[in-house]
Write a protein that holds these residues in place. Structure first.
Motif, PDB file in Angstrom:
ATOM      1  N   LEU A  73       7.896  14.308  -5.992  1.00 23.72           N
ATOM      2  CA  LEU A  73       8.532  13.311  -5.143  1.00 23.72           C
ATOM      3  C   LEU A  73       7.452  12.393  -4.580  1.00 23.72           C
ATOM      4  CD1 LEU A  73      11.333  12.651  -3.885  1.00 23.72           C
ATOM      5  CD2 LEU A  73      10.799  14.287  -2.105  1.00 23.72           C
ATOM      6  N   PRO A  74       7.516  11.091  -4.902  1.00 23.74           N
ATOM      7  CA  PRO A  74       6.490  10.165  -4.418  1.00 23.74           C
ATOM      8  C   PRO A  74       6.615   9.894  -2.919  1.00 23.74           C
ATOM      9  CG  PRO A  74       8.027   9.041  -5.906  1.00 23.74           C
ATOM     10  CD  PRO A  74       8.475  10.456  -5.789  1.00 23.74           C
ATOM     11  N   MET A 122       0.832  -1.187   0.000  1.00 25.45           N
ATOM     12  CA  MET A 122       0.000   0.000   0.000  1.00 25.45           C
ATOM     13  C   MET A 122       0.880   1.256   0.000  1.00 25.45           C
ATOM     14  SD  MET A 122      -3.095   0.812   2.575  1.00 25.45           S
ATOM     15  CE  MET A 122      -4.088   2.222   2.335  1.00 25.45           C
ATOM     16  N   ILE A 123       0.514   2.219  -0.792  1.00 26.48           N
ATOM     17  CA  ILE A 123       1.275   3.460  -0.889  1.00 26.48           C
ATOM     18  C   ILE A 123       0.968   4.335   0.330  1.00 26.48           C
ATOM     19  CG2 ILE A 123       1.630   5.558  -2.229  1.00 26.48           C
ATOM     20  CD1 ILE A 123       0.816   3.948  -4.709  1.00 26.48           C
ATOM     21  N   ASP A 139      -0.368  16.549  -3.668  1.00 27.74           N
ATOM     22  CA  ASP A 139      -1.413  16.283  -4.662  1.00 27.74           C
ATOM     23  C   ASP A 139      -2.674  15.736  -3.994  1.00 27.74           C
ATOM     24  OD1 ASP A 139      -0.751  13.604  -4.134  1.00 27.74           O
ATOM     25  OD2 ASP A 139      -0.884  13.023  -6.229  1.00 27.74           O
ATOM     26  N   GLN A 140      -3.760  15.655  -4.754  1.00 29.09           N
ATOM     27  CA  GLN A 140      -5.054  15.229  -4.193  1.00 29.09           C
ATOM     28  C   GLN A 140      -5.024  13.826  -3.615  1.00 29.09           C
ATOM     29  OE1 GLN A 140      -8.019  15.999  -7.298  1.00 29.09           O
ATOM     30  NE2 GLN A 140      -8.933  17.447  -5.877  1.00 29.09           N
ATOM     31  N   SER A 141      -4.235  12.946  -4.205  1.00 24.05           N
ATOM     32  CA  SER A 141      -4.173  11.567  -3.704  1.00 24.05           C
ATOM     33  C   SER A 141      -3.378  11.461  -2.408  1.00 24.05           C
ATOM     34  CB  SER A 141      -3.534  10.658  -4.759  1.00 24.05           C
ATOM     35  OG  SER A 141      -2.142  10.932  -4.885  1.00 24.05           O
ATOM     36  N   ARG A 142      -2.642  12.521  -2.085  1.00 22.04           N
ATOM     37  CA  ARG A 142      -1.764  12.587  -0.912  1.00 22.04           C
ATOM     38  C   ARG A 142      -0.636  11.560  -0.982  1.00 22.04           C
ATOM     39  NH1 ARG A 142      -3.982  11.763   4.125  1.00 22.04           N
ATOM     40  NH2 ARG A 142      -5.616  10.454   3.307  1.00 22.04           N
ATOM     41  N   THR A 143      -0.219  11.211  -2.210  1.00 18.50           N
ATOM     42  CA  THR A 143       0.875  10.259  -2.400  1.00 18.50           C
ATOM     43  C   THR A 143       2.057  10.874  -3.149  1.00 18.50           C
ATOM     44  OG1 THR A 143      -0.088   9.391  -4.441  1.00 18.50           O
ATOM     45  CG2 THR A 143      -0.670   8.258  -2.377  1.00 18.50           C
ATOM     46  N   VAL A 144       1.968  12.152  -3.474  1.00 21.50           N
ATOM     47  CA  VAL A 144       3.042  12.848  -4.190  1.00 21.50           C
ATOM     48  C   VAL A 144       3.124  14.279  -3.686  1.00 21.50           C
ATOM     49  CG1 VAL A 144       3.859  13.671  -6.440  1.00 21.50           C
ATOM     50  CG2 VAL A 144       2.705  11.462  -6.282  1.00 21.50           C
TER      51      VAL A 144
END
Length: 82
Positions: free
Chosen positions: A70-71, A1-2, A56-61
């Protein structure tokens, strides 16, 4: 899971303070990336750019512009736990 980022804060000397949803807190040193990734050089050359870090919106970058991002999994793995 990220891993998902809860909050991010730019610090002095090209460091990022990052808190993740699982409560892990790290300091990530962006200087190494600036030295080794050509597109990251702008973080040092463009005054104030580093402080404009966004999530970002996904909160993963995290990113600064269209060329510099940056991931979260890199930050999670290589950041220094505080």
């Amino acid at each position: 899971m990220i891993p998902r980022i809860k909050s991010i804060k730019p610090l002095e000397n090209y460091m990022l303070y990052v808190m993740f949803d699982d409560k892990k807190e790290v300091i990530y040193d962006v200087k190494t990336d600036i030295e080794n990734i050509k597109s990251y050089e702008a973080l040092r050359k463009v005054q104030g750019l580093f402080e404009c870090v966004k999530l970002d919106q996904s909160r993963t970058v995290v990113f600064w512009n269209d060329e510099i991002d940056l991931p979260s999994d890199i930050i999670y793995e290589y950041g220094t736990v505080v």
